[in-house]
Scaffold this motif. Structure first.
Motif, PDB file in Angstrom:
ATOM      1  N   ASP A 122     -47.492 -88.274   9.208  1.00  0.00           N
ATOM      2  CA  ASP A 122     -48.893 -88.622   9.314  1.00  0.00           C
ATOM      3  C   ASP A 122     -49.405 -89.370   8.077  1.00  0.00           C
ATOM      4  N   GLN A 167     -43.095 -96.111  10.871  1.00  0.00           N
ATOM      5  CA  GLN A 167     -42.945 -94.663  10.938  1.00  0.00           C
ATOM      6  C   GLN A 167     -44.284 -93.934  11.069  1.00  0.00           C
ATOM      7  N   LEU A 168     -45.395 -94.640  10.852  1.00  0.00           N
ATOM      8  CA  LEU A 168     -46.704 -93.997  10.934  1.00  0.00           C
ATOM      9  C   LEU A 168     -47.046 -93.603  12.372  1.00  0.00           C
ATOM     10  N   ASN A 169     -47.586 -92.408  12.524  1.00  0.00           N
ATOM     11  CA  ASN A 169     -48.145 -91.987  13.815  1.00  0.00           C
ATOM     12  C   ASN A 169     -49.488 -92.669  14.018  1.00  0.00           C
ATOM     13  N   ILE A 170     -49.979 -92.718  15.232  1.00  0.00           N
ATOM     14  CA  ILE A 170     -51.336 -93.215  15.469  1.00  0.00           C
ATOM     15  C   ILE A 170     -52.294 -92.308  14.696  1.00  0.00           C
ATOM     16  N   GLY A 193     -52.179 -92.235  11.487  1.00  0.00           N
ATOM     17  CA  GLY A 193     -51.510 -92.031  10.206  1.00  0.00           C
ATOM     18  C   GLY A 193     -51.946 -93.048   9.175  1.00  0.00           C
ATOM     19  N   ARG A 216     -52.789 -96.695  11.016  1.00  0.00           N
ATOM     20  CA  ARG A 216     -52.307 -97.097  12.342  1.00  0.00           C
ATOM     21  C   ARG A 216     -53.351 -96.696  13.374  1.00  0.00           C
ATOM     22  N   GLU A 239     -50.372 -98.239  18.873  1.00  0.00           N
ATOM     23  CA  GLU A 239     -48.954 -98.539  18.687  1.00  0.00           C
ATOM     24  C   GLU A 239     -48.732 -99.894  18.016  1.00  0.00           C
TER      25      GLU A 239
END
Length: 68
Positions: free
Chosen positions: A1, A19-22, A24, A43, A46
């Motif tokens: 995150d 690698q970041l989550n939404i 993040g 982010r 996507e």
């Protein structure tokens, strides 16, 4: 995150951004070897990112494939 990079990079490291989550956030210094701008990348979806820039920083250089 959350990703925090404490070495200056010449550009945004795509492998880390991906690698970041939404929702993040990544914080890192980006610029040349003498002066960098602190960047905050969030982010949103996507494919979408939002960035904020803060100037006037100097960090040790990032080394490796996406560094100097």
């Amino acid at each position: 995150d959350k990703i925090i990079i404490t070495a200056g990079a010449p550009s945004l490291p795509k492998k880390l951004i991906n690698q970041l989550n939404i929702g993040g956030i990544m914080i890192l210094p980006v610029g040349n070897e003498i002066e960098q701008k602190m960047m905050k990348i969030t982010r949103i979806t996507e494919k979408d990112f939002e960035s904020e820039t803060f100037s006037g920083f100097s960090f040790v250089p990032l080394i490796g494939e996406e560094g100097w």
